[in-house]
Design an enzyme around this catalytic site. Structure first.
Site, mmCIF file in Angstrom:
data_model
loop_
_atom_site.group_PDB
_atom_site.id
_atom_site.type_symbol
_atom_site.label_atom_id
_atom_site.label_comp_id
_atom_site.label_asym_id
_atom_site.label_seq_id
_atom_site.Cartn_x
_atom_site.Cartn_y
_atom_site.Cartn_z
ATOM 1 N N SER A 1 28.609 -19.842 -7.699
ATOM 2 C CA SER A 1 28.934 -21.753 -8.346
ATOM 3 C C SER A 1 30.127 -22.161 -7.516
ATOM 4 O O SER A 1 30.541 -22.315 -6.412
ATOM 5 C CB SER A 1 29.008 -21.797 -9.867
ATOM 6 O OG SER A 1 28.569 -22.553 -10.553
ATOM 7 N N LYS B 1 24.004 -20.832 -6.554
ATOM 8 C CA LYS B 1 23.874 -21.571 -7.366
ATOM 9 C C LYS B 1 24.897 -23.042 -6.931
ATOM 10 O O LYS B 1 26.187 -22.801 -6.992
ATOM 11 C CB LYS B 1 24.796 -21.232 -8.240
ATOM 12 C CG LYS B 1 24.303 -21.795 -9.635
ATOM 13 C CD LYS B 1 25.118 -21.307 -10.592
ATOM 14 C CE LYS B 1 24.942 -22.045 -11.909
ATOM 15 N NZ LYS B 1 25.989 -23.318 -11.595
ATOM 16 N N ASP C 1 33.295 -25.044 5.986
ATOM 17 C CA ASP C 1 33.179 -26.086 7.016
ATOM 18 C C ASP C 1 34.570 -26.830 7.051
ATOM 19 O O ASP C 1 34.826 -27.563 8.405
ATOM 20 C CB ASP C 1 32.650 -27.606 5.448
ATOM 21 C CG ASP C 1 30.655 -26.605 5.501
ATOM 22 O OD1 ASP C 1 30.584 -26.335 5.928
ATOM 23 O OD2 ASP C 1 30.769 -27.141 4.689
#
Length: 711
Positions: free
Chosen positions: A492, A518, A503
């Site tokens: 999460s 998740k 990224d």
């Protein structure tokens, strides 16, 4: 006037009468109560909230009803050891009507079924106690099915045989050792602590004695089940048919959830456990009320609890631990009286303790600077390690403007400042292993400490609208070389942070091949305020419900797939069936359009390739990783087995192999008996040292020998 009942009504009446007959004899004097009227209304409101707020907007219909029933049965009896095939066939007559009942607030099925389950459990435990003292042939070559998916609901005769094998297995495990001490459950009056594994029972007689106690404790605990716990299990069975992370939290569970987010509670500061029906002090928490008082010691038995300076003492022997904990906790400044049998065998005493706010410091962010020269020959860099156990936040305190409100981002900033005050570091490692997530806003704020302003995560609502949530604070708290460690239990909010670092090419990811997977956002909505429930009624707890999906800035969901690492290291947990993709009713992976963000140049394919190559050479030559690979290899051979041997020599051989691995892993960094050694943030172990080596390689590749200091 006679009634002409149609078929569905006949089925309902038949079901009700049959279940009533099954449980009547056992429950004439049962302490288990029926659902209070307030809980009936809570159920109705939860059903409305699920349909209204869940991201799927799915109706509670006949299909949900069938899944709902099967989930409840599975939660009650996951190994199919108590309900018979006939019981289940009878209960399944309700498979198409639970949807209508729950929407009307009728939860009678929950309580009737639980009564039947308890009746079957008591029957089976009674037979188990006889089986424990029966003769067992431990030399026979027979096996027991351990994968419940491979078994169906059984007849009475088949259940008798399952239990014979189960008792034989339990006795062997206890006799040979390596039992995880199922009798002892730790809860908190200030902290949490679990016992270590039991030593071998040494003799069959001792194994039988322990097993008798275990099953007696199961009966005691089952009889103390509260109506709110049954309702919680039942309503959660409903919500998890929508997705695995939506659940109903009773008032007690909600309190524990809030404590975990605030990292503080009001109590005495003692970790408790249950041993043979006694509430035992497992640990006195440093800095708490009990520690300041000095009288309560580890090993003391709490046999009574009273409120106030002259409140009546209530006997708590054989009482459920959660009830004892609730009695000991209370508002700051109030007095709780403990009746204690000291561990040293002296006379029973009464301790008056004044409750205070206990901070759960062991769950907070921690940091340390490691001199790599002490672990890796020829390398003398300073590496800062920051461990983030969860993304916590005290929402109420933050909303009220409390200056020291618990916050992960605030605590990370404090650690970064402490690194700078010590002369800076050559690189920083963020350890997110076992971090199950937490507050979305904290993941955004922590990310903002390491990237300049820009999108951190994209969120899609139930309408399909996608919104980017940005780090709106210009600048960074640390701009030097960065690494993030993750494993299969990093979930999460952890995956949001890890995804940002990857990224933006801000740093490298090391650990298991991927994270948990998740990719959904839950909202905690109080049931008693969401629909203006009458305030005079008991609290309705809260519904934790999935309302959004989140996506990385590159457009990928973390759902099911997680965030892959740049350099993976051998890990047993990486081969466990752990992760979103293994959960029932998990949402699917999908993608949205990438956000508008600017990646750095701190990571490129050449750097990753070089790091992997050099790490692999070290891992192949390292004895610690060689042992890990042996353990993994043996686990993979056993992983897909549906059965376990009940032959003593075969089980002994397997356990000796396992014990050899554990003995090999022990080193001087482990806490010795009676030693009060503080917990290390980043222990001197082969896995952690390889992480440090990768970090040093990364610094060399990234800066070509130029050191970047934290400011």
């Amino acid at each position: 006037m006679p009634m002409n009942l149609k078929s569905p009504y006949r089925v309902v009446i038949k079901f009700s009468l049959a279940v009533a007959l099954l449980v009547a004899t056992a429950y004439g004097a049962s302490r288990l109560k029926e659902a209070p009227q307030g809980q009936t209304r809570v159920a109705m409101l939860v059903a409305k909230m699920v349909e209204r707020f869940h991201i799927s907007h799915q109706s509670i219909d006949d299909d949900v009803s069938e899944k709902f029933l099967e989930r409840y049965l599975k939660d009650l009896d996951p190994r199919k050891l108590y309900f018979s095939k006939a019981d289940v066939e009878l209960l399944r007559q309700k498979s198409k009507s639970l949807d209508d009942e729950i929407k009307a607030g009728d939860v009678s099925f929950a309580f009737t079924t639980y009564k039947l389950f308890t009746h079957r459990l008591l029957e089976r435990i009674k037979k188990a106690q006889v089986l424990i003292d029966s003769e067992h042939d431990f030399n026979a070559d027979e096996e027991m099915v351990v994968d419940a998916k491979e078994t169906d609901w059984a007849t009475e005769a088949e259940l008798d045989e399952r239990w014979r094998k189960q008792i034989k297995y339990d006795l062997l495990v206890l006799k040979l050792g390596d039992d995880s001490d199922a009798d002892k459950v730790a809860e908190d009056a200030g902290a949490v602590k679990r016992d270590d594994e039991d030593a071998p029972a040494k003799t069959l007689a001792e194994a039988k004695k322990r097993l008798h106690k275990r099953y007696a404790n199961i009966v005691t605990m089952t009889k103390q089940t509260e109506p709110e716990q049954i309702l919680e299990m039942f309503l959660t069975a409903l919500t998890t048919t929508f997705d695995p992370h939506s659940s109903y939290m009773s008032a007690s569970t909600l309190e524990e959830f809030q404590i975990a987010m605030r990292l503080k509670l009001q109590g005495i500061g003692a970790a408790l456990r249950v041993t043979d029906g006694y509430t035992v002090v497992a640990e006195v928490v440093p800095g708490g009320a009990a520690d300041a008082d000095g009288r309560l010691k580890e090993g003391d038995k709490i046999i009574g609890v009273g409120q106030g300076e002259d409140g009546e003492i209530t006997d708590v022997v054989e009482m459920k631990l959660s009830k004892v904990v609730k009695m000991i906790r209370g508002p700051k400044g109030t007095v709780v009286r403990l009746q204690v049998k000291p561990a040293d065998g002296s006379e029973t005493k009464i301790y008056d303790l004044t409750r205070q706010v206990i901070e759960l410091k062991s769950s907070r962010v921690t940091g340390e600077i490691i001199d790599t020269g002490k672990r890796i020959e020829g390398r003398r860099e300073k590496i800062g390690v920051i461990n983030i156990p969860s993304f916590y936040r005290d929402f109420d305190a933050a909303q009220n403007g409390v200056a020291d409100a618990s916050s992960t981002a605030t605590d990370v900033k404090k650690v970064l400042r402490s690194f700078a005050s010590q002369g800076g570091v050559d690189g920083i490692i963020i350890d997110l292993r076992n971090n199950g997530g937490g507050a979305l806003i904290e993941a955004i704020d922590v990310s903002g400490l390491f990237i300049d302003d820009g999108p951190v995560v994209q969120v899609k609502s139930s309408t399909g609208r996608v919104e980017a949530l940005d780090d709106e604070t210009s600048g960074v708290a640390y701009s030097g070389p960065l690494m993030v460690i993750t494993n299969r239990l990093s979930a999460s909010a952890s995956e949001i942070f890890a995804g940002v670092i990857k990224d933006y090419k801000r740093g490298i990811l090391v650990g298991d091949t991927t994270t948990h997977g998740k990719g959904t956002v839950q909202s905690v909505r109080p049931v008693d305020t969401e629909f203006r429930l009458n305030k005079s009624e008991p609290t309705g707890g809260a519904l934790k419900i999935t309302i959004q999906q989140f996506y990385r800035v590159n457009g990928d969901s973390t759902q099911n797939r997680g965030v892959t690492t740049d350099v993976s290291l051998p890990s047993l947990i990486d081969h466990f069936d752990i992760g979103e993709s293994f959960l029932d009713n998990a949402l699917e992976f999908d993608q949205v359009s990438p956000a508008d963000y600017a990646a750095t140049a701190a990571v490129n394919p050449e750097i990753i390739s070089a790091l992997k190559k050099d790490s692999q050479k070290r891992v192949l030559a390292d004895k610690g990783f060689q042992r890990d690979e042996r353990v993994i290899s043996r686990y993979l051979k056993r992983k897909n087995r549906k059965t376990v041997s009940l032959n003593e020599e075969e089980m002994r051989r397997e356990r000796e192999e396992s014990k050899a691995d554990k003995d090999e892993e022990k080193d001087d960094t482990e806490k010795k008996p009676g030693e009060n050694k503080p917990k290390e943030i980043f222990p001197d172990k082969h896995y952690n040292n390889e992480v440090l080596a990768i970090m040093l390689d990364y610094i060399d590749l990234l800066h070509k020998g130029t050191t970047a200091k934290a400011r």
